[in-house]
Design an enzyme around this catalytic site. Structure first.
Site, PDB file in Angstrom:
ATOM      1  N   HIS A   1      34.812  42.477  46.994  1.00 24.05           N
ATOM      2  CA  HIS A   1      34.019  41.687  45.644  1.00 24.05           C
ATOM      3  C   HIS A   1      32.863  41.378  46.078  1.00 24.05           C
ATOM      4  CE1 HIS A   1      37.911  41.949  43.673  1.00 24.05           C
ATOM      5  NE2 HIS A   1      38.438  41.151  44.456  1.00 24.05           N
TER       6      HIS A   1
ATOM      7  N   HIS B   1      40.274  44.164  40.307  1.00 21.99           N
ATOM      8  CA  HIS B   1      40.911  44.955  41.308  1.00 21.99           C
ATOM      9  C   HIS B   1      41.366  46.633  40.429  1.00 21.99           C
ATOM     10  CE1 HIS B   1      41.677  40.795  41.999  1.00 21.99           C
ATOM     11  NE2 HIS B   1      41.458  41.061  43.227  1.00 21.99           N
TER      12      HIS B   1
END
Lengths: 329, 329
Positions: A56, A215
């Site tokens: 991320h 995700h």
């Protein structure tokens, strides 16, 4: 899989080494790369600690530095950091005023941060972010997911910690900012976890995943690709419905790319989102545009709206010196 | 084509409107969106003006602001700005000390900036950047292409202009920085120009384009996908062979993503490139890592090495306040 890597097993460690070398003035890497720590701690300040699965970037290590986090624990890609990582990081940043954990609401993260809080024996409080309005339950989550709004919590709480706010007040502030902040995203293309070697979901050439998680978790529904304006209408519409800001409110508008989305498209989305907010009587008084809470090489965007008051504006504008956000210094 | 747009014809104008709204404290948009201008000009300072085709964001408009450019002219995607755009921008930023054009070496850009310089009647000098060592001639270029090194010229010359350096000295400084700066890139995936609707070149699943240009122009050769270390060896090797820095030199290392490359991979490339430089006795004393000179949604990376002396370091470190680069302010 086309990636700039040497092998799936060493992506995280090699990337962290490059990151630490490039930002050696701001931060350092803990032993065995268990955490990234602000180079110079401020004695008597509450330690701010976050973390989560990698993939991320720049979240969270890119937000370590003056005015934001004291440490971040990077888990493996899309995998929670372990309790021992979190405990060692907490020990490294506790200068006597306690430690605040800022945790995105995923089951693994919440479990490991909770376990670390219990085991460390230090004074610890936690803020759990859950700004994603897309779905009420998700693949890895009971309750809403914590997504890009997390960086707003980290920035504002970081600024308050820097000027000496104590632990209990920081916890209350973090919870309050989280309550005022909502996000939703859309994916145009999936991402590929290096160890998996193939995309983590599939989308047809004319499809997008509305409400996607960071995700690649399923969102609300899979629909035909739409115009930027239609996408912005749906994302901002869902946010405003849930957030229900007073007409006349000022907000921070964060348009966040997921990793493979060019800046020219992100600014186009800013234009759409701003116009929709104006139509609802809401003024975007602060903007942040870029790829800050990403999902490896996923293409798509999330929009975050955070209601501002005078204090929040001041905390947002306060100096920050991290790898990914820097101003006033 | 999967893009966050409303139509191929309006991408640039909608994106510029979003950009200008998000950064209204720094800059404003000229009439008919012909240029982006620094909001507050500094009387008596040389005006710094750049520009080129869009699709490379944040280059150049993202570098307009204190300590860097006074204006940037965005052409259509991958298309040079017109002479009248450049003339109007020059008029807007000339406060009496003349205007320096910073131009990437592409035939269209050089022609239009030259024409504008002749037509404007103002005191104008030009620095043409040509830092790409990949090829000596390219699709749109006589001589080497100007690529990511351009932002280093813009930053350092911008800092010197800010402290009052006159036009002729700025021109000499810009040429000197360009001479000390070399770049080379590689593409893993092509990019898609909105108006074309399809990728501008093709690559097999196991191929990459070594030495690619920032519009997807062919590079040195198409080869099988290699490891990050092998890619870094080839890019840094070609740069060092051409630049021939003294062992013991300090350099700025810019690892630049082309638009669809995640930050985790860029920092991994920093790690590889830094180690290779160290092996050659070269120290990376400054780092910049991110997607700064992009090619829409192309995946890949370029590496730029710029030799530093004391003055260059000071100019790099000097305060800058733009949409894409900000420190010391």
């Amino acid at each position: 899989m086309k990636k700039l890597i040497n092998g799936a097993d060493t992506v995280l460690e090699e990337s962290l080494d490059g990151f630490a070398a490039a930002h050696a003035d701001i931060l350092l890497l803990g032993a065995e790369r268990k955490f990234v720590r602000r180079r110079t701690l401020k004695p008597g300040k509450v330690g701010l600690l976050s973390g989560g699965g990698s993939g991320h970037e720049p979240l969270h290590a890119g937000f370590v530095g003056r005015g934001m986090l004291d440490a971040a624990c990077p888990g493996q890609v899309f995998t929670s950091p372990t309790p021992d990582q979190i405990i060692e990081a907490a020990e490294a940043v506790d200068t006597g005023a306690g430690v605040l954990f800022i945790v995105k609401n995923y089951e693994g993260d919440v479990m490991n941060f909770t376990m670390a809080a219990e085991m460390t024996g230090r004074e610890v409080a936690s803020v759990v972010t859950n700004d994603d309005v897309a779905v009420e339950r998700s693949t890895y989550t009971t309750g809403r997911r914590g997504v890009a709004g997390t960086l707003i919590v980290e920035k504002m709480v970081g600024a308050a910690a820097e000027i000496g706010m104590p632990l209990a007040a920081l916890k209350a502030l973090g919870d309050e900012i989280n309550r005022r902040t909502r996000s939703m995203g859309v994916a145009l293309l999936p991402c590929t976890v290096p160890a998996a070697g193939r995309p983590n979901f599939t989308l047809a050439d004319d499809e997008m995943e509305m409400g996607v998680g960071i995700h690649g978790e399923p969102g609300r529904r899979r629909v035909r690709l739409a115009s930027a304006d239609a996408i912005a209408e749906e994302l901002v519409g869902a946010i405003l419905k849930d957030l229900a800001p007073e007409p006349g409110s000022e907000v921070l508008l964060l348009v966040n790319g997921f990793g493979a989305t060019p800046l020219i498209e992100l600014y186009l989305m800013v234009n759409s989102a701003k116009r929709i907010l104006e139509g609802a009587g809401i003024t975007a008084a602060r903007f942040l545009t870029g790829s800050y809470v990403t999902s490896l090489d996923m293409a798509g965007v999330s929009i975050t709206v955070s209601v501002l008051d005078g204090q929040a504006k001041e905390l947002w504008d306060a100096p920050v010196h991290t790898a990914a956000l820097r101003w006033g210094t």
